[in-house]
Every structure is written in structure tokens, then in C-alpha cells.
Design a protein around this motif. Structure first.
Motif, PDB file in Angstrom:
ATOM      1  N   GLU A  36       6.500  23.432  -6.628  1.00 11.60           N
ATOM      2  CA  GLU A  36       7.618  23.060  -7.534  1.00 11.60           C
ATOM      3  C   GLU A  36       8.774  23.792  -7.339  1.00 11.60           C
ATOM      4  O   GLU A  36       9.816  23.270  -7.245  1.00 11.60           O
ATOM      5  CB  GLU A  36       7.166  23.124  -8.913  1.00 11.60           C
ATOM      6  N   GLN A  55      -2.215  21.677  -0.416  1.00 11.36           N
ATOM      7  CA  GLN A  55      -3.084  20.770   0.031  1.00 11.36           C
ATOM      8  C   GLN A  55      -4.443  21.237   0.179  1.00 11.36           C
ATOM      9  O   GLN A  55      -5.329  20.717  -0.795  1.00 11.36           O
ATOM     10  CB  GLN A  55      -2.817  19.889   1.179  1.00 11.36           C
ATOM     11  N   THR A  71      -7.499  12.379  -8.883  1.00  9.72           N
ATOM     12  CA  THR A  71      -6.598  13.232  -9.468  1.00  9.72           C
ATOM     13  C   THR A  71      -5.762  13.941  -8.384  1.00  9.72           C
ATOM     14  O   THR A  71      -4.616  13.954  -8.344  1.00  9.72           O
ATOM     15  CB  THR A  71      -7.108  14.155 -10.480  1.00  9.72           C
ATOM     16  N   SER A  73      -5.808  13.752  -5.148  1.00 13.29           N
ATOM     17  CA  SER A  73      -5.185  12.674  -4.135  1.00 13.29           C
ATOM     18  C   SER A  73      -3.759  11.968  -4.719  1.00 13.29           C
ATOM     19  O   SER A  73      -2.750  12.177  -4.306  1.00 13.29           O
ATOM     20  CB  SER A  73      -6.126  11.490  -4.000  1.00 13.29           C
ATOM     21  N   ARG A  74      -3.639  11.807  -5.996  1.00 12.66           N
ATOM     22  CA  ARG A  74      -2.772  11.270  -6.669  1.00 12.66           C
ATOM     23  C   ARG A  74      -1.421  12.590  -6.891  1.00 12.66           C
ATOM     24  O   ARG A  74      -0.395  12.177  -6.455  1.00 12.66           O
ATOM     25  CB  ARG A  74      -2.891  10.730  -8.093  1.00 12.66           C
ATOM     26  N   LYS A  75      -2.003  13.555  -7.346  1.00 13.94           N
ATOM     27  CA  LYS A  75      -0.902  15.048  -7.191  1.00 13.94           C
ATOM     28  C   LYS A  75      -0.207  14.764  -5.827  1.00 13.94           C
ATOM     29  O   LYS A  75       0.783  15.112  -5.648  1.00 13.94           O
ATOM     30  CB  LYS A  75      -1.627  16.011  -7.681  1.00 13.94           C
ATOM     31  N   SER A  77      -0.025  12.836  -3.261  1.00 14.91           N
ATOM     32  CA  SER A  77       0.684  11.773  -2.822  1.00 14.91           C
ATOM     33  C   SER A  77       2.364  12.057  -3.409  1.00 14.91           C
ATOM     34  O   SER A  77       3.323  12.032  -2.882  1.00 14.91           O
ATOM     35  CB  SER A  77       0.227  10.459  -3.201  1.00 14.91           C
ATOM     36  N   ARG A  78       2.114  12.302  -4.835  1.00 18.49           N
ATOM     37  CA  ARG A  78       3.410  12.463  -5.563  1.00 18.49           C
ATOM     38  C   ARG A  78       4.281  13.800  -4.962  1.00 18.49           C
ATOM     39  O   ARG A  78       5.693  13.554  -4.739  1.00 18.49           O
ATOM     40  CB  ARG A  78       3.235  12.390  -6.866  1.00 18.49           C
ATOM     41  N   LEU A  79       3.647  14.695  -4.929  1.00 17.06           N
ATOM     42  CA  LEU A  79       4.235  15.901  -4.377  1.00 17.06           C
ATOM     43  C   LEU A  79       4.661  15.452  -2.787  1.00 17.06           C
ATOM     44  O   LEU A  79       5.998  15.983  -2.607  1.00 17.06           O
ATOM     45  CB  LEU A  79       3.225  17.252  -4.266  1.00 17.06           C
ATOM     46  N   ALA A  81       5.751  12.852  -1.635  1.00 13.99           N
ATOM     47  CA  ALA A  81       6.853  11.897  -1.597  1.00 13.99           C
ATOM     48  C   ALA A  81       8.109  12.780  -2.024  1.00 13.99           C
ATOM     49  O   ALA A  81       9.254  12.482  -1.709  1.00 13.99           O
ATOM     50  CB  ALA A  81       6.609  10.982  -2.601  1.00 13.99           C
ATOM     51  N   ARG A  82       7.857  13.676  -3.093  1.00 11.66           N
ATOM     52  CA  ARG A  82       9.106  14.684  -3.519  1.00 11.66           C
ATOM     53  C   ARG A  82       9.487  15.658  -2.521  1.00 11.66           C
ATOM     54  O   ARG A  82      10.782  15.654  -2.339  1.00 11.66           O
ATOM     55  CB  ARG A  82       8.750  15.418  -4.718  1.00 11.66           C
ATOM     56  N   LYS A  84       9.490  14.743   0.780  1.00 10.68           N
ATOM     57  CA  LYS A  84       9.980  13.826   1.754  1.00 10.68           C
ATOM     58  C   LYS A  84      11.551  13.558   1.243  1.00 10.68           C
ATOM     59  O   LYS A  84      12.334  13.396   2.300  1.00 10.68           O
ATOM     60  CB  LYS A  84       9.057  12.710   2.154  1.00 10.68           C
TER      61      LYS A  84
END
Length: 87
Positions: A36, A55, A71, A73-75, A77-79, A81-82, A84
């Protein structure tokens, strides 16, 4: 309170397992916090490196039963994307 020998042992095991899981969860949160901060700094190279470090920790949490597979996998994916999206 536990009365039988078996229930006393189970209580001890539960306490030990709780401590281990707490340490694992804390370790995962530390890696996520570092990621973060890297995202907030705006440095894409640092953020990608933090993502690569976070990861395996997240997925290890899945195999150890600390968190659910979806959960994690979702985290991720979102991270990803951020990271990228950093210019």
C-alpha cells in the motif's frame, strides 16, 4: 473449563494454533501494508517489487488456512490492478 484430559489437550492446541495463525495474519498484513505504501508513493518499480513479495505470502496464508482462497485471489487482483494503473 476443560475437564477431561482430551479437552484439556484440545484447549492447549487451540491456544497454540491461535498464536500461530495470529502471527501469520500479522505477517500478511505487513506485506500488504508495504505494498500500500509503495502504491501511495507512486513509484511503479517499487510497487511491482512489493507486489511480487506480497503474492506468495497471501497464497501461503491460503494453504495454511488463515484465509479463504477467493479472498486472497480477490485481494491480489485488486492490488495488481492498482499497481498497473500507476502512471
Amino acid at each position: 473449563m476443560a475437564n477431561t484430559a482430551q479437552s484439556k489437550k484440545r484447549a492447549r492446541q487451540a491456544t497454540a494454533r491461535t498464536d500461530v495463525n495470529k502471527a501469520r495474519r500479522s505477517r500478511i498484513r505487513t506485506f500488504l501494508r508495504n505494498l500500500e505504501e509503495a502504491i501511495a508513493s507512486g513509484d511503479k518499480a517499487v510497487a511491482q517489487e512489493a507486489l511480487r513479495a506480497a503474492q506468495p505470502e497471501l497464497m501461503r496464508g491460503v494453504t495454511k488456512g488463515v484465509m479463504h482462497k477467493n479472498t486472497a485471489s480477490r485481494k491480489m487482483s485488486r492490488l495488481a490492478a492498482r499497481v498497473k494503473a500507476i502512471a
